[in-house]
Design an enzyme around this catalytic site. Structure first.
Site, PDB file in Angstrom:
ATOM      1  N   GLY A 147       4.388   6.378  -7.932  1.00  0.00           N
ATOM      2  CA  GLY A 147       3.217   7.063  -8.371  1.00  0.00           C
ATOM      3  C   GLY A 147       2.326   7.242  -7.654  1.00  0.00           C
ATOM      4  O   GLY A 147       1.589   8.587  -7.284  1.00  0.00           O
ATOM      5  N   TYR A 166     -10.143  -4.368  -6.940  1.00  0.00           N
ATOM      6  CA  TYR A 166      -9.777  -5.050  -5.213  1.00  0.00           C
ATOM      7  C   TYR A 166     -10.494  -4.703  -4.281  1.00  0.00           C
ATOM      8  O   TYR A 166      -9.968  -4.587  -2.971  1.00  0.00           O
ATOM      9  CB  TYR A 166      -7.855  -3.725  -5.756  1.00  0.00           C
ATOM     10  CG  TYR A 166      -7.369  -2.976  -6.582  1.00  0.00           C
ATOM     11  CD1 TYR A 166      -7.171  -4.431  -7.188  1.00  0.00           C
ATOM     12  CD2 TYR A 166      -7.229  -2.215  -7.736  1.00  0.00           C
ATOM     13  CE1 TYR A 166      -6.079  -4.501  -8.620  1.00  0.00           C
ATOM     14  CE2 TYR A 166      -6.642  -2.406  -8.637  1.00  0.00           C
ATOM     15  CZ  TYR A 166      -6.507  -2.587  -9.098  1.00  0.00           C
ATOM     16  OH  TYR A 166      -5.522  -2.470 -10.077  1.00  0.00           O
ATOM     17  N   GLU A 188      10.817   5.234  -8.291  1.00  0.00           N
ATOM     18  CA  GLU A 188       9.567   5.306  -9.212  1.00  0.00           C
ATOM     19  C   GLU A 188       8.279   5.189  -8.736  1.00  0.00           C
ATOM     20  O   GLU A 188       7.811   4.457  -8.525  1.00  0.00           O
ATOM     21  CB  GLU A 188      10.009   3.571  -9.504  1.00  0.00           C
ATOM     22  CG  GLU A 188      10.842   3.931 -10.687  1.00  0.00           C
ATOM     23  CD  GLU A 188      10.223   2.569 -11.207  1.00  0.00           C
ATOM     24  OE1 GLU A 188       9.713   1.542 -11.151  1.00  0.00           O
ATOM     25  OE2 GLU A 188      11.598   1.931 -12.396  1.00  0.00           O
ATOM     26  N   CYS A 219     -24.603  -2.154 -15.419  1.00  0.00           N
ATOM     27  CA  CYS A 219     -24.496  -3.588 -15.107  1.00  0.00           C
ATOM     28  C   CYS A 219     -24.116  -4.444 -14.475  1.00  0.00           C
ATOM     29  O   CYS A 219     -24.229  -5.509 -15.067  1.00  0.00           O
ATOM     30  CB  CYS A 219     -26.001  -3.921 -16.585  1.00  0.00           C
ATOM     31  SG  CYS A 219     -26.717  -3.023 -17.234  1.00  0.00           S
TER      32      CYS A 219
HETATM   33  N1  LLP Z   1       7.466   0.661 -10.881  1.00  0.00           N
HETATM   34  C1  LLP Z   1       6.811  -0.225 -11.513  1.00  0.00           C
HETATM   35  C2  LLP Z   1       7.836  -1.403 -12.273  1.00  0.00           C
HETATM   36  C3  LLP Z   1       5.504  -0.274 -11.309  1.00  0.00           C
HETATM   37  O1  LLP Z   1       4.689  -1.948 -11.716  1.00  0.00           O
HETATM   38  C4  LLP Z   1       4.629   0.336 -10.348  1.00  0.00           C
HETATM   39  C5  LLP Z   1       3.249   0.151 -10.497  1.00  0.00           C
HETATM   40  C6  LLP Z   1       5.444   1.228  -9.909  1.00  0.00           C
HETATM   41  C7  LLP Z   1       6.529   1.636 -10.065  1.00  0.00           C
HETATM   42  C8  LLP Z   1       4.623   2.513  -9.248  1.00  0.00           C
HETATM   43  O2  LLP Z   1       3.923   2.005  -8.086  1.00  0.00           O
HETATM   44  P1  LLP Z   1       2.877   3.132  -6.822  1.00  0.00           P
HETATM   45  O3  LLP Z   1       4.041   3.795  -5.807  1.00  0.00           O
HETATM   46  O4  LLP Z   1       1.869   3.369  -7.787  1.00  0.00           O
HETATM   47  O5  LLP Z   1       2.749   2.088  -6.163  1.00  0.00           O
HETATM   48  N2  LLP Z   1      -4.057  -0.488 -10.202  1.00  0.00           N
HETATM   49  C9  LLP Z   1      -3.128  -0.659  -8.696  1.00  0.00           C
HETATM   50  C10 LLP Z   1      -1.990  -0.385  -8.908  1.00  0.00           C
HETATM   51  C11 LLP Z   1      -1.280  -1.164  -9.373  1.00  0.00           C
HETATM   52  C12 LLP Z   1       0.517  -0.829  -9.294  1.00  0.00           C
HETATM   53  C13 LLP Z   1       1.393  -0.567 -10.385  1.00  0.00           C
HETATM   54  N3  LLP Z   1       2.894  -0.794 -10.639  1.00  0.00           N
HETATM   55  C14 LLP Z   1      -4.437  -0.069  -8.052  1.00  0.00           C
HETATM   56  O6  LLP Z   1      -4.929   0.966  -8.747  1.00  0.00           O
HETATM   57  O7  LLP Z   1      -4.514   0.338  -7.193  1.00  0.00           O
END
Ligand code: LLP
Length: 417
Positions: free
Chosen positions: A274, A315, A272, A340
């Protein structure tokens, strides 16, 4: 690796000068490179092999065009809400390539997923398993379920995006997992098809993945010995990318440790990803409004703000700032937005372009968790999005209109409405 580079002194997305896009669509503006995101998904698929389902994690960037571009390369989707599920379907992802994850799903969300025949639902709480059993029995077809386990492996990343510690809300503790799988196997309305695991995001070392997968492997073997034969392992997402000077593991090395840990079990694999697909495929283009000096401190005030790109505020994340005009000196300064709050900074005490009012700047590596986390704070309309492919640019999200922000609001009669 990405396709944002200087040509004749001007920063371009592929073949399109960002200055032209700013003039055409205004700022702040998210700009994505089609060549970059397709390159990333292809490299991911090549590293893992054709038999692995690459379910793109829609939360990173849920624009229909982005999902469709990845689906055209054969990617599936990892969704965590009804909205994301409907988006993935609307963008043309086949249901049998969709995984529905998430800490707690509502009945209507589960019903829709089952009605559309998605591949698998990742469950991490007993109550949801029971509800799926009820729905599966009512449908006369068991719900395909993977249980998400929490391997209790800390990932070396910002605390807010670690998900694999025992004290986190995520997953079923490893020691309780066998009992939950037995329970699932005994329920007529669910079919336990797999195990899922995700320990966090922006992870820059392979060891935590290897450690978590070793634990998942043992669980699969223990369950097999009891006659519960899982056919799929969902390894989640989480691989980190370069924002500044990080050296994330290569996709090949990542795939290598996955194969080494679980490749011999005869299970199908799903991933998965992202961030690793989208982060470096997008930038946030912004225009300088003013300069300000307070004592020693210099501020470059730009028209993007923490509502557009929340990552620095939330973060303390680093996004490099590049000038659109190449030959711009760099100076120590803060790049800040108009909101603000002191947390509204794009770059703090950084080495940033010495840009003047009217100049264009780019927040780099903003393709993942950028627009998708943006808000309307301070009643700011959310940014437009453009997808560049070669020398063409496509508007894939219109800039929000201000009227739409309050279109659903009502002034009660006693206040004159
Ligand atoms: N699978 C699950 C169950 C997840 O919770 C997530 C991300 C992914 C896959 C995808 O993860 P990636 O490959 O993108 O690391 N907003 C935060 C990141 C939050 C990630 C949440 N879960 C940021 O901007 O760093």
């Amino acid at each position: 690796m990405h396709h944002f580079h200087y040509r004749e002194g001007e920063l371009c997305a592929e073949e399109v000068p960002l200055r032209d896009l700013a003039e055409r669509y205004g700022t702040p503006l998210y700009v994505y490179s089609h060549a970059t995101l397709t390159r990333h998904i292809r490299r991911f698929q090549r590293a893992f092999g054709d038999d692995v389902l690459v379910a793109y994690s829609v939360k990173a960037n849920p624009n229909l065009a982005v999902i469709a571009a990845l689906a055209a390369e054969g990617a599936g989707a990892d969704v965590v809400s009804r909205g994301e599920l409907q988006r993935a379907l609307a963008a043309g992802v086949p249901p049998e390539r969709i995984v529905f994850a998430g800490v707690g799903k509502r009945r209507d969300e589960l019903e829709l997923a089952l009605a559309r025949g998605i591949l698998q639902l990742n469950v991490e709480v007993e109550g949801e398993l029971e509800l799926l059993d009820e729905l599966g029995r009512a449908r006369g077809a068991p719900a395909p379920v993977a249980l998400r386990v929490n391997p209790d492996v800390p990932a070396d990343t910002h605390r807010y995006i670690q998900t694999g510690n025992k004290a986190d809300k995520f997953g079923i503790p490893l020691e309780e997992a066998p009992a939950m799988f037995r329970r699932a196997a005994a329920l007529p309305g669910v079919e336990p098809v797999g195990v899922a695991c995700h320990i966090g995001s922006q992870i820059l070392r392979l060891e935590p993945f290897a450690e978590a997968l070793a634990r998942v492997r043992q669980l699969v073997l223990d369950l097999r010995a009891e006659g519960i034969d899982l056919r799929r392992i969902d390894i989640g997402g989480g691989l980190g990318v370069r924002y500044r000077d990080e050296t994330p593991p290569t996709l090949e090395d990542y795939a290598g440790i996955v194969r080494k840990a679980v490749g011999d079990l005869g299970c199908e694999l799903a991933a998965e990803p992202g961030r690793v697909i989208l982060a470096n495929a997008g930038v946030l283009l912004t225009r300088v409004l003013y300069r300000k000096e307070v004592g020693e401190k210099r501020f470059v005030i730009v028209d993007q703000a923490m509502n557009d790109l929340q990552r620095p505020a939330l973060y303390d994340a680093f996004h490099d700032v590049w000038p659109v005009k190449e030959a711009t000196q760099r100076i120590p300064a803060d790049v800040v937005g108009p909101i603000c709050e002191t947390s509204d900074f794009l770059s703090r005490d950084g080495d940033v372009p010495d840009a003047q009012p009217g100049d264009l700047l780019c927040a780099m590596s903003a393709g993942a968790y950028g627009r998708s986390m943006s808000s309307n704070y301070n009643s700011r309309a959310r940014a437009a999005e453009v997808l560049v492919r070669g020398d063409e640019a496509f508007l894939i999200q219109e800039r929000e209109t201000l009227e739409s922000l309050w279109a659903g609001e009502r002034i009660p009669g006693f206040l004159g409405g």
